[in-house]
Design a protein around this motif. Sequence first.
Motif, PDB file in Angstrom:
ATOM      1  N   PHE A   1       0.831  -1.208   0.000  1.00  0.00           N
ATOM      2  CA  PHE A   1       0.000   0.000   0.000  1.00  0.00           C
ATOM      3  C   PHE A   1       0.864   1.256   0.000  1.00  0.00           C
ATOM      4  O   PHE A   1       0.596   2.208  -0.745  1.00  0.00           O
ATOM      5  CB  PHE A   1      -0.951   0.007   1.204  1.00  0.00           C
ATOM      6  N   ALA A   2       1.910   1.274   0.814  1.00  0.00           N
ATOM      7  CA  ALA A   2       2.800   2.439   0.869  1.00  0.00           C
ATOM      8  C   ALA A   2       3.382   2.728  -0.511  1.00  0.00           C
ATOM      9  O   ALA A   2       3.475   3.894  -0.922  1.00  0.00           O
ATOM     10  CB  ALA A   2       3.912   2.207   1.886  1.00  0.00           C
ATOM     11  N   GLY A   3       3.739   1.698  -1.232  1.00  0.00           N
ATOM     12  CA  GLY A   3       4.260   1.884  -2.584  1.00  0.00           C
ATOM     13  C   GLY A   3       3.215   2.477  -3.517  1.00  0.00           C
ATOM     14  O   GLY A   3       3.533   3.340  -4.343  1.00  0.00           O
ATOM     15  N   PHE A   4       1.978   2.041  -3.387  1.00  0.00           N
ATOM     16  CA  PHE A   4       0.910   2.599  -4.224  1.00  0.00           C
ATOM     17  C   PHE A   4       0.747   4.094  -3.972  1.00  0.00           C
ATOM     18  O   PHE A   4       0.487   4.858  -4.895  1.00  0.00           O
ATOM     19  CB  PHE A   4      -0.427   1.895  -3.955  1.00  0.00           C
ATOM     20  N   THR A   5       0.876   4.529  -2.719  1.00  0.00           N
ATOM     21  CA  THR A   5       0.648   5.949  -2.404  1.00  0.00           C
ATOM     22  C   THR A   5       1.660   6.844  -3.101  1.00  0.00           C
ATOM     23  O   THR A   5       1.354   7.990  -3.422  1.00  0.00           O
ATOM     24  CB  THR A   5       0.703   6.229  -0.886  1.00  0.00           C
ATOM     25  N   ARG A   6       2.858   6.321  -3.349  1.00  0.00           N
ATOM     26  CA  ARG A   6       3.912   7.131  -3.978  1.00  0.00           C
ATOM     27  C   ARG A   6       3.661   7.398  -5.457  1.00  0.00           C
ATOM     28  O   ARG A   6       4.357   8.210  -6.059  1.00  0.00           O
ATOM     29  CB  ARG A   6       5.270   6.466  -3.783  1.00  0.00           C
ATOM     30  N   ASP A   7       2.687   6.735  -6.047  1.00  0.00           N
ATOM     31  CA  ASP A   7       2.408   6.896  -7.480  1.00  0.00           C
ATOM     32  C   ASP A   7       1.578   8.133  -7.809  1.00  0.00           C
ATOM     33  O   ASP A   7       1.369   8.419  -8.991  1.00  0.00           O
ATOM     34  CB  ASP A   7       1.672   5.665  -8.018  1.00  0.00           C
ATOM     35  N   PHE A   8       1.093   8.851  -6.801  1.00  0.00           N
ATOM     36  CA  PHE A   8       0.133   9.921  -7.063  1.00  0.00           C
ATOM     37  C   PHE A   8       0.543  11.210  -6.353  1.00  0.00           C
ATOM     38  O   PHE A   8       0.553  11.273  -5.121  1.00  0.00           O
ATOM     39  CB  PHE A   8      -1.271   9.489  -6.627  1.00  0.00           C
ATOM     40  N   ALA A   9       0.838  12.237  -7.148  1.00  0.00           N
ATOM     41  CA  ALA A   9       1.303  13.522  -6.612  1.00  0.00           C
ATOM     42  C   ALA A   9       0.328  14.130  -5.597  1.00  0.00           C
ATOM     43  O   ALA A   9       0.770  14.619  -4.557  1.00  0.00           O
ATOM     44  CB  ALA A   9       1.601  14.499  -7.739  1.00  0.00           C
ATOM     45  N   PRO A  10      -0.999  14.129  -5.851  1.00  0.00           N
ATOM     46  CA  PRO A  10      -1.889  14.732  -4.846  1.00  0.00           C
ATOM     47  C   PRO A  10      -1.780  14.047  -3.470  1.00  0.00           C
ATOM     48  O   PRO A  10      -1.912  14.704  -2.439  1.00  0.00           O
ATOM     49  CB  PRO A  10      -3.293  14.542  -5.427  1.00  0.00           C
ATOM     50  N   ILE A  11      -1.516  12.756  -3.475  1.00  0.00           N
ATOM     51  CA  ILE A  11      -1.410  12.022  -2.214  1.00  0.00           C
ATOM     52  C   ILE A  11      -0.052  12.291  -1.560  1.00  0.00           C
ATOM     53  O   ILE A  11       0.015  12.600  -0.368  1.00  0.00           O
ATOM     54  CB  ILE A  11      -1.650  10.523  -2.447  1.00  0.00           C
ATOM     55  N   THR A  12       1.022  12.199  -2.326  1.00  0.00           N
ATOM     56  CA  THR A  12       2.338  12.463  -1.736  1.00  0.00           C
ATOM     57  C   THR A  12       2.434  13.904  -1.253  1.00  0.00           C
ATOM     58  O   THR A  12       3.013  14.164  -0.195  1.00  0.00           O
ATOM     59  CB  THR A  12       3.489  12.135  -2.712  1.00  0.00           C
ATOM     60  N   ASN A  13       1.849  14.838  -1.999  1.00  0.00           N
ATOM     61  CA  ASN A  13       1.839  16.241  -1.563  1.00  0.00           C
ATOM     62  C   ASN A  13       1.073  16.395  -0.251  1.00  0.00           C
ATOM     63  O   ASN A  13       1.498  17.131   0.645  1.00  0.00           O
ATOM     64  CB  ASN A  13       1.248  17.149  -2.631  1.00  0.00           C
ATOM     65  N   ARG A  14      -0.043  15.705  -0.130  1.00  0.00           N
ATOM     66  CA  ARG A  14      -0.837  15.769   1.095  1.00  0.00           C
ATOM     67  C   ARG A  14      -0.037  15.209   2.272  1.00  0.00           C
ATOM     68  O   ARG A  14      -0.032  15.773   3.364  1.00  0.00           O
ATOM     69  CB  ARG A  14      -2.150  14.998   0.917  1.00  0.00           C
ATOM     70  N   PHE A  15       0.643  14.093   2.062  1.00  0.00           N
ATOM     71  CA  PHE A  15       1.412  13.461   3.131  1.00  0.00           C
ATOM     72  C   PHE A  15       2.617  14.307   3.548  1.00  0.00           C
ATOM     73  O   PHE A  15       3.139  14.132   4.639  1.00  0.00           O
ATOM     74  CB  PHE A  15       1.876  12.068   2.721  1.00  0.00           C
ATOM     75  N   ASP A  16       3.063  15.211   2.677  1.00  0.00           N
ATOM     76  CA  ASP A  16       4.184  16.108   2.980  1.00  0.00           C
ATOM     77  C   ASP A  16       3.735  17.441   3.571  1.00  0.00           C
ATOM     78  O   ASP A  16       4.565  18.242   3.962  1.00  0.00           O
ATOM     79  CB  ASP A  16       4.972  16.433   1.696  1.00  0.00           C
ATOM     80  N   ASP A  17       2.419  17.691   3.601  1.00  0.00           N
ATOM     81  CA  ASP A  17       1.871  18.995   3.966  1.00  0.00           C
ATOM     82  C   ASP A  17       1.429  19.007   5.425  1.00  0.00           C
ATOM     83  O   ASP A  17       0.501  18.286   5.815  1.00  0.00           O
ATOM     84  CB  ASP A  17       0.688  19.307   3.044  1.00  0.00           C
ATOM     85  N   GLY A  18       2.076  19.843   6.213  1.00  0.00           N
ATOM     86  CA  GLY A  18       1.740  19.945   7.629  1.00  0.00           C
ATOM     87  C   GLY A  18       0.420  20.621   7.914  1.00  0.00           C
ATOM     88  O   GLY A  18      -0.054  20.617   9.047  1.00  0.00           O
ATOM     89  N   THR A  19      -0.228  21.202   6.899  1.00  0.00           N
ATOM     90  CA  THR A  19      -1.517  21.868   7.106  1.00  0.00           C
ATOM     91  C   THR A  19      -2.707  20.985   6.734  1.00  0.00           C
ATOM     92  O   THR A  19      -3.848  21.399   6.902  1.00  0.00           O
ATOM     93  CB  THR A  19      -1.593  23.172   6.278  1.00  0.00           C
ATOM     94  N   GLN A  20      -2.440  19.782   6.190  1.00  0.00           N
ATOM     95  CA  GLN A  20      -3.521  18.874   5.792  1.00  0.00           C
ATOM     96  C   GLN A  20      -3.406  17.574   6.584  1.00  0.00           C
ATOM     97  O   GLN A  20      -2.574  16.734   6.265  1.00  0.00           O
ATOM     98  CB  GLN A  20      -3.439  18.563   4.293  1.00  0.00           C
ATOM     99  N   ASN A  21      -4.224  17.428   7.601  1.00  0.00           N
ATOM    100  CA  ASN A  21      -4.195  16.217   8.411  1.00  0.00           C
ATOM    101  C   ASN A  21      -4.964  15.093   7.744  1.00  0.00           C
ATOM    102  O   ASN A  21      -5.972  15.328   7.056  1.00  0.00           O
ATOM    103  CB  ASN A  21      -4.780  16.484   9.793  1.00  0.00           C
ATOM    104  N   SER A  22      -4.495  13.877   7.972  1.00  0.00           N
ATOM    105  CA  SER A  22      -5.133  12.688   7.400  1.00  0.00           C
ATOM    106  C   SER A  22      -4.985  11.518   8.350  1.00  0.00           C
ATOM    107  O   SER A  22      -4.017  11.429   9.098  1.00  0.00           O
ATOM    108  CB  SER A  22      -4.455  12.289   6.076  1.00  0.00           C
TER     109      SER A  22
END
Length: 183
Positions: free
Chosen positions: A47-68
Amino acid sequence: MPPQPPPAGPAVPVLPDDGSGAAFPPPESGTIFLSDVMGRDRSINVFAGFTRDFAPITNRFDDGTQNSTVLAPLNSAIEALPRKPWEDPEDYHTLGADVYEGSDGQERAQQNLQRFVEAHIVPVSPWPEKLKASAMAGAGEIWWEIKDGKRVIQPGNIEVVGVASTVANGQLWIIKGVRNYAS
């Protein structure tokens, strides 16, 4: 078809879910984000590998203002699926056996895989018990509750193994099943 993700780094222990509904562990100090912890646990490296395929998801995971809250299925849950996460039975029905061939087919597979990943990301953290929320993929409300002494994701009664990480922009939960991600 998407390439297989590379092996993740060393596994880290998952915080067990005691079913008590007690407060989650405090976030790791500093500016550690979901992007920093996604590949740590080998039990969810598919699953972690799948998340790296999509910029909107990786950007969200790098963004301290968007909690998930990330609901990462165990590798065994993904492997047990009746089809690959990028396959949709409706695609086969409508377009035939070669539905994922060529550039159009690969684009279709990527869209399906993104829908699968987004069905496992809740744009809320902390996520209180019984708070109904929508995953990034939409498709109805989801929530968690204590049932028979265990934390489960609803709908679907998907058991939460535990919280792998609590970081500045959210939490990484490991789950025993896969959310219904069909369109």
